[in-house]
Motif scaffolding. Structure first.
Motif, PDB file in Angstrom:
ATOM      1  N   UNK A  24     -18.794  84.791   1.042  1.00 32.85           N
ATOM      2  CA  UNK A  24     -17.386  84.396   1.118  1.00 32.85           C
ATOM      3  C   UNK A  24     -16.768  84.297  -0.269  1.00 32.85           C
ATOM      4  N   UNK A  25     -17.476  83.665  -1.197  1.00 38.48           N
ATOM      5  CA  UNK A  25     -16.960  83.519  -2.562  1.00 38.48           C
ATOM      6  C   UNK A  25     -16.814  84.883  -3.224  1.00 38.48           C
ATOM      7  N   UNK A  26     -17.800  85.759  -3.020  1.00 36.06           N
ATOM      8  CA  UNK A  26     -17.736  87.098  -3.613  1.00 36.06           C
ATOM      9  C   UNK A  26     -16.522  87.867  -3.102  1.00 36.06           C
ATOM     10  N   UNK A  27     -16.269  87.810  -1.789  1.00 38.28           N
ATOM     11  CA  UNK A  27     -15.138  88.546  -1.230  1.00 38.28           C
ATOM     12  C   UNK A  27     -13.807  87.951  -1.663  1.00 38.28           C
ATOM     13  N   UNK A  28     -13.747  86.623  -1.793  1.00 33.66           N
ATOM     14  CA  UNK A  28     -12.510  85.999  -2.272  1.00 33.66           C
ATOM     15  C   UNK A  28     -12.204  86.449  -3.692  1.00 33.66           C
ATOM     16  N   UNK A  29     -13.223  86.476  -4.542  1.00 32.78           N
ATOM     17  CA  UNK A  29     -13.029  86.907  -5.928  1.00 32.78           C
ATOM     18  C   UNK A  29     -12.586  88.360  -5.987  1.00 32.78           C
ATOM     19  N   UNK A  30     -13.238  89.210  -5.218  1.00 27.69           N
ATOM     20  CA  UNK A  30     -12.907  90.639  -5.259  1.00 27.69           C
ATOM     21  C   UNK A  30     -11.513  90.905  -4.691  1.00 27.69           C
ATOM     22  N   UNK A  31     -11.159  90.228  -3.607  1.00 25.62           N
ATOM     23  CA  UNK A  31      -9.828  90.411  -3.018  1.00 25.62           C
ATOM     24  C   UNK A  31      -8.736  90.003  -3.999  1.00 25.62           C
ATOM     25  N   UNK A  32      -8.935  88.872  -4.669  1.00 24.51           N
ATOM     26  CA  UNK A  32      -7.937  88.407  -5.638  1.00 24.51           C
ATOM     27  C   UNK A  32      -7.838  89.356  -6.827  1.00 24.51           C
ATOM     28  N   UNK A  33      -8.967  89.880  -7.275  1.00 25.70           N
ATOM     29  CA  UNK A  33      -8.960  90.844  -8.382  1.00 25.70           C
ATOM     30  C   UNK A  33      -8.134  92.075  -8.027  1.00 25.70           C
ATOM     31  N   UNK A  34      -8.347  92.582  -6.837  1.00 24.75           N
ATOM     32  CA  UNK A  34      -7.707  93.829  -6.433  1.00 24.75           C
ATOM     33  C   UNK A  34      -6.262  93.637  -5.999  1.00 24.75           C
ATOM     34  N   UNK A  35      -5.971  92.536  -5.290  1.00 28.55           N
ATOM     35  CA  UNK A  35      -4.701  92.451  -4.589  1.00 28.55           C
ATOM     36  C   UNK A  35      -3.889  91.192  -4.890  1.00 28.55           C
ATOM     37  N   UNK A  36      -4.409  90.301  -5.711  1.00 31.20           N
ATOM     38  CA  UNK A  36      -3.638  89.135  -6.102  1.00 31.20           C
ATOM     39  C   UNK A  36      -4.000  87.870  -5.346  1.00 31.20           C
ATOM     40  N   UNK A  37      -3.461  86.750  -5.829  1.00 24.92           N
ATOM     41  CA  UNK A  37      -3.836  85.437  -5.303  1.00 24.92           C
ATOM     42  C   UNK A  37      -3.426  85.248  -3.847  1.00 24.92           C
ATOM     43  N   UNK A  38      -2.232  85.729  -3.453  1.00 24.68           N
ATOM     44  CA  UNK A  38      -1.775  85.504  -2.083  1.00 24.68           C
ATOM     45  C   UNK A  38      -2.712  86.139  -1.067  1.00 24.68           C
ATOM     46  N   UNK A  39      -3.177  87.347  -1.369  1.00 28.45           N
ATOM     47  CA  UNK A  39      -4.108  88.018  -0.454  1.00 28.45           C
ATOM     48  C   UNK A  39      -5.456  87.306  -0.452  1.00 28.45           C
ATOM     49  N   UNK A  40      -5.895  86.827  -1.617  1.00 27.85           N
ATOM     50  CA  UNK A  40      -7.116  86.041  -1.673  1.00 27.85           C
ATOM     51  C   UNK A  40      -6.985  84.743  -0.897  1.00 27.85           C
ATOM     52  N   UNK A  41      -5.780  84.158  -0.917  1.00 27.98           N
ATOM     53  CA  UNK A  41      -5.536  82.930  -0.174  1.00 27.98           C
ATOM     54  C   UNK A  41      -5.628  83.170   1.326  1.00 27.98           C
ATOM     55  N   UNK A  42      -5.105  84.285   1.816  1.00 31.05           N
ATOM     56  CA  UNK A  42      -5.214  84.598   3.238  1.00 31.05           C
ATOM     57  C   UNK A  42      -6.670  84.729   3.651  1.00 31.05           C
ATOM     58  N   UNK A  43      -7.470  85.393   2.828  1.00 30.44           N
ATOM     59  CA  UNK A  43      -8.903  85.483   3.106  1.00 30.44           C
ATOM     60  C   UNK A  43      -9.524  84.088   3.115  1.00 30.44           C
ATOM     61  N   UNK A  44      -9.113  83.234   2.175  1.00 31.49           N
ATOM     62  CA  UNK A  44      -9.656  81.877   2.067  1.00 31.49           C
ATOM     63  C   UNK A  44      -9.350  81.048   3.311  1.00 31.49           C
ATOM     64  N   UNK A  45      -8.169  81.252   3.891  1.00 30.89           N
ATOM     65  CA  UNK A  45      -7.836  80.551   5.137  1.00 30.89           C
ATOM     66  C   UNK A  45      -8.842  80.922   6.225  1.00 30.89           C
ATOM     67  N   UNK A  46      -9.155  82.209   6.323  1.00 34.67           N
ATOM     68  CA  UNK A  46     -10.148  82.643   7.308  1.00 34.67           C
ATOM     69  C   UNK A  46     -11.518  82.054   7.031  1.00 34.67           C
ATOM     70  N   UNK A  47     -11.895  81.968   5.761  1.00 41.23           N
ATOM     71  CA  UNK A  47     -13.181  81.366   5.393  1.00 41.23           C
ATOM     72  C   UNK A  47     -13.227  79.902   5.823  1.00 41.23           C
ATOM     73  N   UNK A  48     -12.117  79.194   5.604  1.00 39.20           N
ATOM     74  CA  UNK A  48     -12.048  77.803   6.025  1.00 39.20           C
ATOM     75  C   UNK A  48     -12.153  77.656   7.538  1.00 39.20           C
ATOM     76  N   UNK A  49     -11.477  78.525   8.276  1.00 38.62           N
ATOM     77  CA  UNK A  49     -11.550  78.483   9.737  1.00 38.62           C
ATOM     78  C   UNK A  49     -12.973  78.758  10.205  1.00 38.62           C
TER      79      UNK A  49
END
Length: 205
Positions: A23-48
């Motif tokens: 989960x942490x790896x994908x959050x980091x990679x998503x934010x690197x590629x697409x920015x914080x907002x997209x990483x935040x959406x992934x993070x919401x799913x991780x929390x759920x």
């Protein structure tokens, strides 16, 4: 349930949420590629996903694994296969240039798709299942008051989502992103290799 017990759950689970994993790896990679907002959406799913594991533990997940340990073995194999699949996709597309001008609608996943990815990534990893089925339950009273459940589940969502939002913020910084753009192939293959290693470790342990 006392405030001290709730604080203990908060600290123990926060340590688990902060430990490196898919989960942490994908959050980091998503934010690197697409920015914080997209990483935040992934993070919401991780929390759920973390909340779903906690609910399963509260309603007998640990007992199921004890009665029928084969379920845990099968689940670990499925989870390992999913992580290896993600690793393969990242590795395969590593040489492709990053188009920073593509908007969210044109990218591979919608925002809700990222939420779903966060959930499935979390559910495919048995490490949270083992945590919630063992350590987590030892901090829960045998017969908690009704208000305890939403409070504890809120803590779990806050920890898992909040930590990965923080990771997304760090990896979305412009200097970090520029470094990534210059080293995209190598960095993506490192991410892919780490996910593959986690999948292999999961299958063998």
């Amino acid at each position: 349930m006392t405030l001290a017990a709730l604080f203990a759950i908060f600290m123990v689970h926060l340590a688990a949420a902060m430990s490196p994993g898919p989960a942490v790896l994908l959050a980091a990679r998503t934010a690197l590629r697409e920015g914080m907002m997209r990483g935040t959406m992934l993070s919401v799913g991780i929390g759920i996903g973390a909340v779903l594991w906690a609910v399963a533990a509260l309603f007998g997940l640990a007992l199921l694994f004890q009665i029928a340990p084969t379920f845990l073995v099968v689940f670990k194999i499925i989870g390992a296969a999913y992580l290896l699949f993600l690793a393969y996709k990242i590795w395969k597309h590593a040489p492709e240039p990053l188009d920073t001008n593509v908007d969210a609608a044109q990218k591979g996943l919608s925002n809700w798709g990222l939420v779903r990815l966060g959930i499935t990534t979390q559910l495919a990893n048995p490490k949270p299942a083992l945590f919630f089925g063992t350590i987590f339950l030892t901090f829960m009273p045998a017969t908690p008051a009704p208000w305890v459940y939403p409070v504890v589940l809120g803590i779990i969502f806050f920890n898992d989502c909040g930590w990965n939002v923080f990771i997304s913020r760090v990896f979305s910084l412009e200097r970090t992103r520029q470094t990534y753009i210059g080293l995209k192939t190598s960095i993506d293959r490192v991410f892919g290799g780490l996910l593959a290693a986690l999948g292999v470790k999961l299958a063998l342990t």
